[in-house]
Design an enzyme around this catalytic site. Structure first.
Site, PDB file in Angstrom:
ATOM      1  N   CYS A  81     -16.794  37.420  -5.444  1.00 30.04           N
ATOM      2  CA  CYS A  81     -18.112  38.010  -5.456  1.00 30.04           C
ATOM      3  C   CYS A  81     -18.852  37.220  -4.622  1.00 30.04           C
ATOM      4  CB  CYS A  81     -18.567  38.147  -7.077  1.00 30.04           C
ATOM      5  SG  CYS A  81     -20.197  38.749  -7.113  1.00 30.04           S
ATOM      6  N   HIS A 104     -22.062  37.395 -14.023  1.00 31.31           N
ATOM      7  CA  HIS A 104     -21.471  38.558 -13.346  1.00 31.31           C
ATOM      8  C   HIS A 104     -21.395  39.859 -14.138  1.00 31.31           C
ATOM      9  CE1 HIS A 104     -19.193  40.630 -10.398  1.00 31.31           C
ATOM     10  NE2 HIS A 104     -18.701  41.277 -11.247  1.00 31.31           N
ATOM     11  N   THR A 117     -23.071  48.174  -2.610  1.00 33.05           N
ATOM     12  CA  THR A 117     -22.093  47.548  -1.728  1.00 33.05           C
ATOM     13  C   THR A 117     -21.530  46.276  -2.332  1.00 33.05           C
ATOM     14  OG1 THR A 117     -23.861  46.753  -0.193  1.00 33.05           O
ATOM     15  CG2 THR A 117     -22.939  48.611   0.297  1.00 33.05           C
ATOM     16  N   HIS A 136     -27.755  44.090  -9.315  1.00 35.24           N
ATOM     17  CA  HIS A 136     -28.823  43.426  -8.292  1.00 35.24           C
ATOM     18  C   HIS A 136     -29.798  44.449  -8.239  1.00 35.24           C
ATOM     19  CE1 HIS A 136     -25.942  45.251  -5.325  1.00 35.24           C
ATOM     20  NE2 HIS A 136     -27.249  45.311  -4.545  1.00 35.24           N
ATOM     21  N   GLY A 146     -24.667  54.069  -2.975  1.00 29.97           N
ATOM     22  CA  GLY A 146     -25.179  52.737  -2.077  1.00 29.97           C
ATOM     23  C   GLY A 146     -24.948  51.430  -2.382  1.00 29.97           C
TER      24      GLY A 146
END
Length: 113
Positions: A4, A46, A94, A99, A92
């Site tokens: 990640c 995470h 990615t 976040h 969207g």
């Protein structure tokens, strides 16, 4: 998660232009800004997306929002900013580490509502 991108930033393995940090969150400038102010706010732990974070750890989700507000204050856009969470590739997202985009200082590249 070892592959990640944002986990690597949290670990210090990749550089980022840090704006704000707390014990649970990290905020850094987006490398492809869509507005004069474009800062990403992430939890250090995470979670793939905001739905997963909200279900698993509502307190940490609140920390992400508090950090976003602190970033908006620091960046001088406290009264005029946009907060965006993208969930899923079709919307969207990615990088699949939750976040928030803190956007301000003018029109954004996210489409106006």
């Amino acid at each position: 998660m070892s592959d990640c991108l944002f986990c690597k930033i949290v670990a210090g393995d990749l550089p980022a232009s840090l704006v704000h940090e707390t014990g649970n969150t990290l905020a850094f400038r987006d490398i492809s800004p869509k507005a004069p102010v474009h800062v990403l706010v992430i939890p250090k732990a995470h979670y793939a997306n905001v739905a997963e974070l909200g279900a698993a750890d509502p307190a940490l989700a609140g920390d992400v929002l508090a950090t976003a507000a602190a970033v908006a204050e620091k960046e001088g856009v406290r009264d005029t900013f946009r907060l965006v969470f993208n969930t899923g590739a079709a919307m969207g997202q990615t990088v699949f580490h939750v976040h928030a985009h803190v956007l301000g200082g003018g029109r954004t590249g996210f489409g106006e509502v």
